[in-house]
Design an enzyme around this catalytic site. Structure first.
Site, PDB file in Angstrom:
ATOM      1  N   LYS A  42      49.855 -39.976 -29.975  1.00 52.22           N
ATOM      2  CA  LYS A  42      50.928 -38.978 -29.813  1.00 52.22           C
ATOM      3  C   LYS A  42      50.486 -37.645 -30.435  1.00 52.22           C
ATOM      4  O   LYS A  42      50.650 -36.587 -29.847  1.00 52.22           O
ATOM      5  CB  LYS A  42      52.191 -39.466 -30.500  1.00 52.22           C
ATOM      6  CG  LYS A  42      53.211 -38.371 -30.803  1.00 52.22           C
ATOM      7  CD  LYS A  42      54.423 -38.868 -31.552  1.00 52.22           C
ATOM      8  CE  LYS A  42      54.292 -38.898 -33.033  1.00 52.22           C
ATOM      9  NZ  LYS A  42      54.538 -37.640 -33.746  1.00 52.22           N
ATOM     10  N   ASN A  43      49.878 -37.708 -31.626  1.00 50.44           N
ATOM     11  CA  ASN A  43      49.569 -36.473 -32.352  1.00 50.44           C
ATOM     12  C   ASN A  43      48.307 -35.782 -31.855  1.00 50.44           C
ATOM     13  O   ASN A  43      47.920 -34.746 -32.386  1.00 50.44           O
ATOM     14  CB  ASN A  43      49.484 -36.746 -33.857  1.00 50.44           C
ATOM     15  CG  ASN A  43      50.861 -37.029 -34.430  1.00 50.44           C
ATOM     16  OD1 ASN A  43      51.879 -36.816 -33.755  1.00 50.44           O
ATOM     17  ND2 ASN A  43      50.912 -37.532 -35.647  1.00 50.44           N
ATOM     18  N   ARG A  77      59.682 -30.860 -34.130  1.00 52.13           N
ATOM     19  CA  ARG A  77      59.106 -29.703 -34.800  1.00 52.13           C
ATOM     20  C   ARG A  77      57.709 -29.372 -34.291  1.00 52.13           C
ATOM     21  O   ARG A  77      57.232 -28.255 -34.423  1.00 52.13           O
ATOM     22  CB  ARG A  77      59.098 -29.932 -36.296  1.00 52.13           C
ATOM     23  CG  ARG A  77      58.664 -31.321 -36.708  1.00 52.13           C
ATOM     24  CD  ARG A  77      58.614 -31.481 -38.190  1.00 52.13           C
ATOM     25  NE  ARG A  77      57.987 -30.320 -38.761  1.00 52.13           N
ATOM     26  CZ  ARG A  77      58.654 -29.255 -39.193  1.00 52.13           C
ATOM     27  NH1 ARG A  77      59.961 -29.249 -39.091  1.00 52.13           N
ATOM     28  NH2 ARG A  77      58.036 -28.221 -39.675  1.00 52.13           N
ATOM     29  N   CYS A  98      63.171 -31.471 -42.052  1.00 53.01           N
ATOM     30  CA  CYS A  98      63.334 -32.779 -41.411  1.00 53.01           C
ATOM     31  C   CYS A  98      63.437 -33.799 -42.549  1.00 53.01           C
ATOM     32  O   CYS A  98      63.311 -33.454 -43.723  1.00 53.01           O
ATOM     33  CB  CYS A  98      62.182 -33.070 -40.471  1.00 53.01           C
ATOM     34  SG  CYS A  98      60.780 -33.826 -41.242  1.00 53.01           S
ATOM     35  N   ARG A 146      58.834 -28.738 -44.616  1.00 60.24           N
ATOM     36  CA  ARG A 146      57.882 -28.563 -43.506  1.00 60.24           C
ATOM     37  C   ARG A 146      57.938 -27.149 -42.899  1.00 60.24           C
ATOM     38  O   ARG A 146      58.197 -26.949 -41.735  1.00 60.24           O
ATOM     39  CB  ARG A 146      58.116 -29.626 -42.449  1.00 60.24           C
ATOM     40  CG  ARG A 146      57.947 -31.020 -43.049  1.00 60.24           C
ATOM     41  CD  ARG A 146      58.005 -32.115 -42.068  1.00 60.24           C
ATOM     42  NE  ARG A 146      56.811 -32.139 -41.225  1.00 60.24           N
ATOM     43  CZ  ARG A 146      56.699 -32.942 -40.167  1.00 60.24           C
ATOM     44  NH1 ARG A 146      57.703 -33.713 -39.829  1.00 60.24           N
ATOM     45  NH2 ARG A 146      55.615 -32.932 -39.440  1.00 60.24           N
ATOM     46  N   ASP A 169      50.999 -41.047 -42.744  1.00 59.37           N
ATOM     47  CA  ASP A 169      51.793 -41.683 -41.681  1.00 59.37           C
ATOM     48  C   ASP A 169      51.718 -43.207 -41.730  1.00 59.37           C
ATOM     49  O   ASP A 169      52.411 -43.875 -40.962  1.00 59.37           O
ATOM     50  CB  ASP A 169      51.331 -41.196 -40.306  1.00 59.37           C
ATOM     51  CG  ASP A 169      51.725 -39.746 -40.089  1.00 59.37           C
ATOM     52  OD1 ASP A 169      51.242 -39.143 -39.114  1.00 59.37           O
ATOM     53  OD2 ASP A 169      52.487 -39.213 -40.910  1.00 59.37           O
ATOM     54  N   ILE A 176      51.357 -35.651 -49.672  1.00 61.04           N
ATOM     55  CA  ILE A 176      51.467 -34.712 -48.556  1.00 61.04           C
ATOM     56  C   ILE A 176      52.877 -34.180 -48.391  1.00 61.04           C
ATOM     57  O   ILE A 176      53.092 -32.975 -48.266  1.00 61.04           O
ATOM     58  CB  ILE A 176      50.999 -35.380 -47.237  1.00 61.04           C
ATOM     59  CG1 ILE A 176      49.613 -36.011 -47.385  1.00 61.04           C
ATOM     60  CG2 ILE A 176      51.040 -34.362 -46.083  1.00 61.04           C
ATOM     61  CD1 ILE A 176      48.473 -35.037 -47.638  1.00 61.04           C
ATOM     62  N   ARG A 197      60.152 -42.240 -30.797  1.00 61.61           N
ATOM     63  CA  ARG A 197      59.473 -40.940 -30.742  1.00 61.61           C
ATOM     64  C   ARG A 197      57.968 -41.126 -30.735  1.00 61.61           C
ATOM     65  O   ARG A 197      57.241 -40.283 -30.216  1.00 61.61           O
ATOM     66  CB  ARG A 197      59.839 -40.095 -31.972  1.00 61.61           C
ATOM     67  CG  ARG A 197      61.290 -39.698 -32.034  1.00 61.61           C
ATOM     68  CD  ARG A 197      61.516 -38.717 -33.152  1.00 61.61           C
ATOM     69  NE  ARG A 197      60.571 -37.608 -33.053  1.00 61.61           N
ATOM     70  CZ  ARG A 197      60.612 -36.545 -33.867  1.00 61.61           C
ATOM     71  NH1 ARG A 197      61.521 -36.475 -34.824  1.00 61.61           N
ATOM     72  NH2 ARG A 197      59.759 -35.570 -33.738  1.00 61.61           N
TER      73      ARG A 197
HETATM   74  C1  EPZ Z   1      51.144 -33.466 -38.707  1.00 64.70           C
HETATM   75  O1  EPZ Z   1      52.318 -32.785 -39.083  1.00 64.70           O
HETATM   76  C2  EPZ Z   1      51.605 -34.733 -37.989  1.00 64.70           C
HETATM   77  N1  EPZ Z   1      52.368 -34.360 -36.793  1.00 64.70           N
HETATM   78  C3  EPZ Z   1      52.464 -35.569 -38.937  1.00 64.70           C
HETATM   79  O2  EPZ Z   1      52.820 -36.771 -38.249  1.00 64.70           O
HETATM   80  C4  EPZ Z   1      51.623 -35.915 -40.160  1.00 64.70           C
HETATM   81  O3  EPZ Z   1      52.438 -36.624 -41.081  1.00 64.70           O
HETATM   82  C5  EPZ Z   1      51.114 -34.627 -40.822  1.00 64.70           C
HETATM   83  O4  EPZ Z   1      50.381 -33.840 -39.863  1.00 64.70           O
HETATM   84  C6  EPZ Z   1      50.198 -34.907 -42.007  1.00 64.70           C
HETATM   85  O5  EPZ Z   1      49.119 -35.674 -41.596  1.00 64.70           O
HETATM   86  C7  EPZ Z   1      51.686 -33.954 -35.691  1.00 64.70           C
HETATM   87  O6  EPZ Z   1      50.473 -33.885 -35.673  1.00 64.70           O
HETATM   88  C8  EPZ Z   1      52.517 -33.598 -34.496  1.00 64.70           C
HETATM   89  P1  EPZ Z   1      50.979 -30.513 -42.028  1.00 64.70           P
HETATM   90  P2  EPZ Z   1      52.221 -31.261 -39.628  1.00 64.70           P
HETATM   91  O7  EPZ Z   1      51.154 -29.130 -41.509  1.00 64.70           O
HETATM   92  O8  EPZ Z   1      51.092 -30.571 -39.003  1.00 64.70           O
HETATM   93  C9  EPZ Z   1      52.901 -28.226 -45.693  1.00 64.70           C
HETATM   94  C10 EPZ Z   1      54.229 -38.431 -37.445  1.00 64.70           C
HETATM   95  O9  EPZ Z   1      54.774 -39.336 -38.070  1.00 64.70           O
HETATM   96  N2  EPZ Z   1      52.865 -27.029 -44.825  1.00 64.70           N
HETATM   97  O10 EPZ Z   1      49.607 -31.085 -42.085  1.00 64.70           O
HETATM   98  O11 EPZ Z   1      53.586 -30.680 -39.519  1.00 64.70           O
HETATM   99  C11 EPZ Z   1      53.860 -29.289 -45.169  1.00 64.70           C
HETATM  100  O12 EPZ Z   1      55.170 -29.033 -45.618  1.00 64.70           O
HETATM  101  C12 EPZ Z   1      54.202 -37.034 -38.008  1.00 64.70           C
HETATM  102  O13 EPZ Z   1      53.619 -38.583 -36.344  1.00 64.70           O
HETATM  103  C13 EPZ Z   1      53.259 -25.799 -45.342  1.00 64.70           C
HETATM  104  O14 EPZ Z   1      53.652 -25.702 -46.507  1.00 64.70           O
HETATM  105  O15 EPZ Z   1      51.884 -31.497 -41.165  1.00 64.70           O
HETATM  106  C14 EPZ Z   1      53.277 -30.553 -45.740  1.00 64.70           C
HETATM  107  O16 EPZ Z   1      53.753 -30.718 -47.068  1.00 64.70           O
HETATM  108  C15 EPZ Z   1      55.067 -36.910 -39.245  1.00 64.70           C
HETATM  109  N3  EPZ Z   1      53.222 -24.694 -44.530  1.00 64.70           N
HETATM  110  C16 EPZ Z   1      51.778 -30.290 -45.768  1.00 64.70           C
HETATM  111  O17 EPZ Z   1      51.630 -28.866 -45.666  1.00 64.70           O
HETATM  112  C17 EPZ Z   1      52.789 -24.769 -43.233  1.00 64.70           C
HETATM  113  O18 EPZ Z   1      52.758 -23.728 -42.547  1.00 64.70           O
HETATM  114  C18 EPZ Z   1      51.008 -30.935 -44.610  1.00 64.70           C
HETATM  115  O19 EPZ Z   1      51.698 -30.609 -43.437  1.00 64.70           O
HETATM  116  C19 EPZ Z   1      52.393 -26.023 -42.719  1.00 64.70           C
HETATM  117  C20 EPZ Z   1      52.435 -27.138 -43.538  1.00 64.70           C
END
Ligand code: EPZ
Length: 418
Positions: free
Chosen positions: A22-23, A92, A116, A121, A306, A328, A398
């Site tokens: 999915k990702n 998102r 969320c 996020r 995840d 994370i 999802r």
């Molecule tokens: C991706 O989300 C995945 N989703 C998530 O999977 C996964 O948990 C996550 O990466 C971490 O591996 C998809 O790929 C669609 P991040 P993403 O940006 O990109 C902070 C699932 O279950 N951050 O790597 O949104 C954020 O708050 C989902 O399939 C900022 O502060 O995660 C988090 O604490 C859940 N500012 C950390 O970084 C930003 O602009 C990592 O988030 C972006 C992120």
């Protein structure tokens, strides 16, 4: 609202196939906006988030055709470079269209995703990166408006913290920026590498995807391509943990074992036997008495956040104390409260969950709070004594394709009810 009815305890045995990731499919679908020509993606999982992304592409003006696991996207015209609130609030990852729309048509209007269940996020790293590429980004009425009337120009973007979709958004935008872009402290997830492989097939010039620094030489335009999405490592990991927690013998087929090394190490520390069988299958045999093993989530190649909830379910059955640290997301322990209602002994202290086991679980009525928490509750319900109902399983739909059918195929007693 769909529920799962699960009876336990069961011991899973047999072969379970893995769907496409999915990702990886989500950024790949967004990347189709970068070209007027058709792009065909194979092994797209039939899950709700993909359906949401396909409707988002439709509202933007792309033609989207689905044929089984293949999706063909043709974005000849971009009629509305916008991701509306009613779609973004359900997924998102819609923010993944920000970079492609900006690169393709010089403007984008994307609803702020909002928080969320697992955390705030924000997408500030996406927008600050795009500003470095020359975009003007403002925020009003809950929307992010980004403009780059003269197009984007290459820049050095150093991410304050590693972000998966932030890396993917910037990677897509940089393919059409004038000059060279460097992404530093980039995410190294396999899904980032898979996106770069697709973009390369479309004519983009990218080096280093999958490592911390990615170099992109902008090109004037991208052409159509065909690409097969990598297998879903989180789905595969969930099924491996299912085999381990039930003391079963499960062969997970159609996966990429090299993406699951951090989990394999932990499963072995906990007493399970894990063997690679050929290039694309892993066999897990659960220990009769699993042992506890501390775990800390980290960006890839560390232990994936995840799979944290699913691993916690396993540790409720392990002998001893295991300390699970979530680095994370700031609020990714909701499943602990529901597992406790089934009899688990879990104490939360900030970013750490202290799990004492083994504890016999008993079936209960529980509620899913987010995608991976739901999977954790399914695992626990399969080893709990008696009947469990899991409410709000739309969360699990999802990201897991027909999970109840796949688990029933290897011996789970699970039905979907209204
Ligand atoms: C991706 O989300 C995945 N989703 C998530 O999977 C996964 O948990 C996550 O990466 C971490 O591996 C998809 O790929 C669609 P991040 P993403 O940006 O990109 C902070 C699932 O279950 N951050 O790597 O949104 C954020 O708050 C989902 O399939 C900022 O502060 O995660 C988090 O604490 C859940 N500012 C950390 O970084 C930003 O602009 C990592 O988030 C972006 C992120």
């Amino acid at each position: 609202m769909d529920k799962f009815l699960i009876r336990g305890p069961v011991r899973l045995e047999g072969e379970v196939p893995v769907s496409g990731a999915k990702n990886s499919a989500l950024p790949a679908l967004a990347a189709c906006l970068l070209t007027r020509e058709p792009v065909t993606l194979e092994r797209i999982p039939r899950v709700r988030d993909i359906a949401t992304m396909k409707s988002l592409l439709g509202t933007i003006g792309a033609r989207v055709e689905t044929d089984g696991g293949a999706v063909r996207v043709e974005a000849k015209e971009i009629s509305q470079p916008e991701a509306p609130y009613q779609l973004v609030k359900t997924m998102r990852a819609s923010s993944l269209v920000l970079g492609p729309l900006l690169a393709r048509c010089g403007r984008a209007r994307v609803s702020m995703p909002g928080g969320c269940a697992i955390g705030a996020r924000p997408i500030n790293l996406h927008t600050s990166g795009l500003e470095l590429l020359g975009a003007r980004v403002t925020q009003s009425h809950g929307y992010i408006e980004a403009e780059a009337p003269q197009g984007l120009r290459g820049a050095v973007v150093h991410f304050d913290r590693i972000t998966v979709t932030g890396t993917e958004d910037l990677l897509m935008a940089a393919t059409l920026a004038r000059g060279e872009t460097l992404l530093e402290n980039a995410a190294r997830e396999p899904e980032v590498k898979d996106l770069a492989d697709l973009l390369g097939r479309m004519g983009a010039r990218i080096e280093g995807a999958g490592a911390s620094t990615i170099r992109i030489q902008g090109v004037d335009w991208l052409h159509g391509a065909e690409h097969t999405i990598i297998p879903d490592r989180i789905e595969a990991g969930t099924f491996l943990i299912a085999g381990a927690i039930t003391g079963g013998d499960v062969l997970v087929t159609g996966c990429q074992p090299e993406h699951l090394q951090a989990l394999i190490v932990k499963l072995r520390q906990g007493g399970a036997e894990v063997q690679q069988q050929g290039a694309a299958a892993l066999r897990v045999r659960g220990a009769r008495a699993p042992r506890s093993a501390d775990m800390t989530t980290e960006e890839h190649p560390g232990f994936p956040t995840d799979l944290q909830a699913q691993y916690m379910a396993l540790m409720t059955q392990a002998e001893g104390i295991s300390i699970i640290t979530e680095t994370i997301f700031e609020n990714r322990f909701m499943h602990a409260l529901e597992l406790t209602r089934m009899g688990a002994n879990i104490r939360i202290e900030g970013r750490q969950a202290i799990v004492a086991g083994p504890r016999k679980l008993s079936g209960a009525q529980v509620i899913a709070s987010d995608l991976r928490a739901s999977a954790s509750l399914v695992l626990a319900a399969m080893v709990a004594e008696g009947e469990s109902t899991i409410d709000r399983v739309y969360h699990i739909d999802r990201g897991y394709e027909r999970i109840e059918a796949k688990l029933a195929q290897v011996g789970a007693n699970i039905q979907r009810t209204e």
